[in-house]
Design a protein around this motif. Structure first.
Motif, PDB file in Angstrom:
ATOM      1  N   UNK A 104       1.352  -1.305  -0.652  1.00  0.00           N
ATOM      2  CA  UNK A 104      -0.203   0.218   0.234  1.00  0.00           C
ATOM      3  C   UNK A 104       1.361   1.107  -0.415  1.00  0.00           C
ATOM      4  N   UNK A 105      -0.114   2.206  -0.671  1.00  0.00           N
ATOM      5  CA  UNK A 105       0.824   3.083  -0.462  1.00  0.00           C
ATOM      6  C   UNK A 105       0.492   4.301   0.978  1.00  0.00           C
ATOM      7  N   UNK A 106       1.312   4.582   1.897  1.00  0.00           N
ATOM      8  CA  UNK A 106       1.384   5.293   3.145  1.00  0.00           C
ATOM      9  C   UNK A 106       1.511   6.601   3.272  1.00  0.00           C
ATOM     10  N   UNK A 107       1.379   7.891   4.223  1.00  0.00           N
ATOM     11  CA  UNK A 107       1.955   8.464   4.690  1.00  0.00           C
ATOM     12  C   UNK A 107       1.797   8.819   5.701  1.00  0.00           C
ATOM     13  N   UNK A 108       2.600  10.151   6.493  1.00  0.00           N
ATOM     14  CA  UNK A 108       2.129  10.174   8.090  1.00  0.00           C
ATOM     15  C   UNK A 108       2.130  12.368   7.600  1.00  0.00           C
ATOM     16  N   UNK A 109       1.918  12.590   8.479  1.00  0.00           N
ATOM     17  CA  UNK A 109       2.277  14.070   8.457  1.00  0.00           C
ATOM     18  C   UNK A 109       3.947  14.251   8.713  1.00  0.00           C
ATOM     19  N   UNK A 110       4.195  14.190   9.583  1.00  0.00           N
ATOM     20  CA  UNK A 110       5.884  14.149   9.117  1.00  0.00           C
ATOM     21  C   UNK A 110       6.861  13.516   8.329  1.00  0.00           C
ATOM     22  N   UNK A 111       5.830  12.821   7.512  1.00  0.00           N
ATOM     23  CA  UNK A 111       7.572  12.388   6.647  1.00  0.00           C
ATOM     24  C   UNK A 111       6.830  11.815   5.003  1.00  0.00           C
ATOM     25  N   UNK A 112       7.186  12.085   4.193  1.00  0.00           N
ATOM     26  CA  UNK A 112       6.126  12.054   3.041  1.00  0.00           C
ATOM     27  C   UNK A 112       6.259  10.582   2.285  1.00  0.00           C
ATOM     28  N   UNK A 113       5.362  10.489   1.145  1.00  0.00           N
ATOM     29  CA  UNK A 113       4.667   8.676   1.363  1.00  0.00           C
ATOM     30  C   UNK A 113       5.647   7.882   0.934  1.00  0.00           C
ATOM     31  N   UNK A 114       5.789   6.444   1.421  1.00  0.00           N
ATOM     32  CA  UNK A 114       6.354   5.554   0.802  1.00  0.00           C
ATOM     33  C   UNK A 114       5.915   4.399   0.719  1.00  0.00           C
ATOM     34  N   UNK A 115       6.049   3.020  -0.191  1.00  0.00           N
ATOM     35  CA  UNK A 115       5.327   2.582   0.273  1.00  0.00           C
ATOM     36  C   UNK A 115       5.594   0.752   1.457  1.00  0.00           C
ATOM     37  N   UNK A 116       4.096   0.246   1.221  1.00  0.00           N
ATOM     38  CA  UNK A 116       5.035  -0.513   2.767  1.00  0.00           C
ATOM     39  C   UNK A 116       4.007  -2.216   2.385  1.00  0.00           C
ATOM     40  N   UNK A 159      -4.440   3.671  13.153  1.00  0.00           N
ATOM     41  CA  UNK A 159      -4.383   5.254  13.249  1.00  0.00           C
ATOM     42  C   UNK A 159      -2.733   5.252  13.257  1.00  0.00           C
ATOM     43  N   UNK A 160      -1.634   5.519  12.873  1.00  0.00           N
ATOM     44  CA  UNK A 160      -0.147   5.502  12.900  1.00  0.00           C
ATOM     45  C   UNK A 160       0.211   5.957  11.646  1.00  0.00           C
ATOM     46  N   UNK A 161      -0.200   6.039  10.903  1.00  0.00           N
ATOM     47  CA  UNK A 161      -0.077   6.464   9.699  1.00  0.00           C
ATOM     48  C   UNK A 161      -1.429   6.414   8.536  1.00  0.00           C
ATOM     49  N   UNK A 162      -1.399   7.477   7.350  1.00  0.00           N
ATOM     50  CA  UNK A 162      -2.663   7.130   6.122  1.00  0.00           C
ATOM     51  C   UNK A 162      -2.332   6.605   5.658  1.00  0.00           C
ATOM     52  N   UNK A 163      -3.498   5.630   4.575  1.00  0.00           N
ATOM     53  CA  UNK A 163      -3.334   4.741   2.863  1.00  0.00           C
ATOM     54  C   UNK A 163      -4.412   5.292   2.070  1.00  0.00           C
ATOM     55  N   UNK A 164      -3.104   5.560   1.511  1.00  0.00           N
ATOM     56  CA  UNK A 164      -4.182   5.898  -0.436  1.00  0.00           C
ATOM     57  C   UNK A 164      -4.247   5.445  -0.903  1.00  0.00           C
ATOM     58  N   UNK A 165      -3.797   4.281  -1.089  1.00  0.00           N
ATOM     59  CA  UNK A 165      -3.933   2.955  -1.960  1.00  0.00           C
ATOM     60  C   UNK A 165      -3.862   1.120  -2.053  1.00  0.00           C
ATOM     61  N   UNK A 166      -3.614   0.779  -2.359  1.00  0.00           N
ATOM     62  CA  UNK A 166      -3.815  -0.396  -2.500  1.00  0.00           C
ATOM     63  C   UNK A 166      -2.900  -1.496  -3.945  1.00  0.00           C
TER      64      UNK A 166
END
Length: 234
Positions: A104-116, A159-166
């Motif tokens: 999945x493509x994830x992101x966090x407020x203090x960090x750029x998006x990354x694949x998880x 709720x540690x990070x957000x997911x935008x797509x799988x």
């Protein structure tokens, strides 16, 4: 390339190999149904480890080549909706058969998006896994856990990070063959649809179809020969 008409001839020949005339009462519909069921059985055996060599889909170059026709070249992108502590994907593709890889493509407020990477788990183990610091969602490590429920992928984040797509890589169901010569249940005439699998896998499917049909007809000899052919071709 082996056509669907070739398949029908090969199945009838193998059923009648010792002049049993077992092929005389086999309809075109029975052959089509048996072969399409055989395709699923063979793909299941090659995908998993329920075969002679206890090897899975990517255990060898041959296994990869056997099933590469069914593997999507680009990951299927699934949209998601946010829930309490997890994200739920849209429905799996209609031709989905077996999972190969899911991220999945994830992101966090203090960090750029990354694949998880998503490790799929059983629903029954979630309580233990989500409480374990070594297995629960971790943005820094780029790992989380998920499940497949009601044809959807559930991705846990706590709720540690957000997911935008799988991103889903999977084996699809092999295309069902058809042979002219009968009327289908919806009233339309059957047409010629040839198999898409490599010829060596089609031959395995023919042996499996003969095994299925000979079992229905209680022809023990044909059943044993087909089973031996399958074991040798693996």
């Amino acid at each position: 390339m082996i056509t669907s008409l070739d398949i029908a001839l090969k199945i009838k020949y193998r059923l009648n190999k010792v002049d049993t005339q077992d092929d005389e009462n086999i309809s075109v519909y029975n052959i089509v149904e048996a072969f399409n069921k055989a395709q699923l059985n063979i793909v299941n055996r090659l995908y998993g480890k329920n075969n002679n060599y206890k090897t899975g889909i990517e255990s060898s170059r041959k296994r990869v080549d056997d099933l590469k026709t069914l593997l999507n070249s680009e990951p299927k992108i699934l949209s998601v909706s946010k829930k309490d502590g997890y994200y739920l994907s849209e429905g799996l593709p209609n031709d989905y058969f077996h999972l190969v890889r899911v991220t999945c493509l994830a992101s966090r407020k203090d960090c750029s998006k990354k694949e998880i990477f998503i490790y799929l788990q059983e629903e029954s183990n979630l309580n233990t896994l989500l409480r374990n610091e070594n297995t629960n969602p971790n943005f820094e490590w780029g790992e989380t856990i998920g499940t497949i429920v009601e044809n959807n992928i559930k991705v846990f984040t706590l709720d540690k990070f957000e997911v935008s797509k799988i991103f889903l890589t999977y084996l699809r169901r092999p295309r069902a063959i058809d042979i002219p010569g009968y009327i289908k249940q919806d009233g339309s005439p059957s047409i010629q649809i040839d198999p898409e699998m490599p010829d060596d896998i089609v031959e395995m499917c023919i042996d499996e179809a003969v095994r299925i049909l000979s079992g229905d007809m209680q022809n023990q000899f044909s059943n044993q020969i087909s089973q031996q052919n399958l074991q040798m071709s693996e």
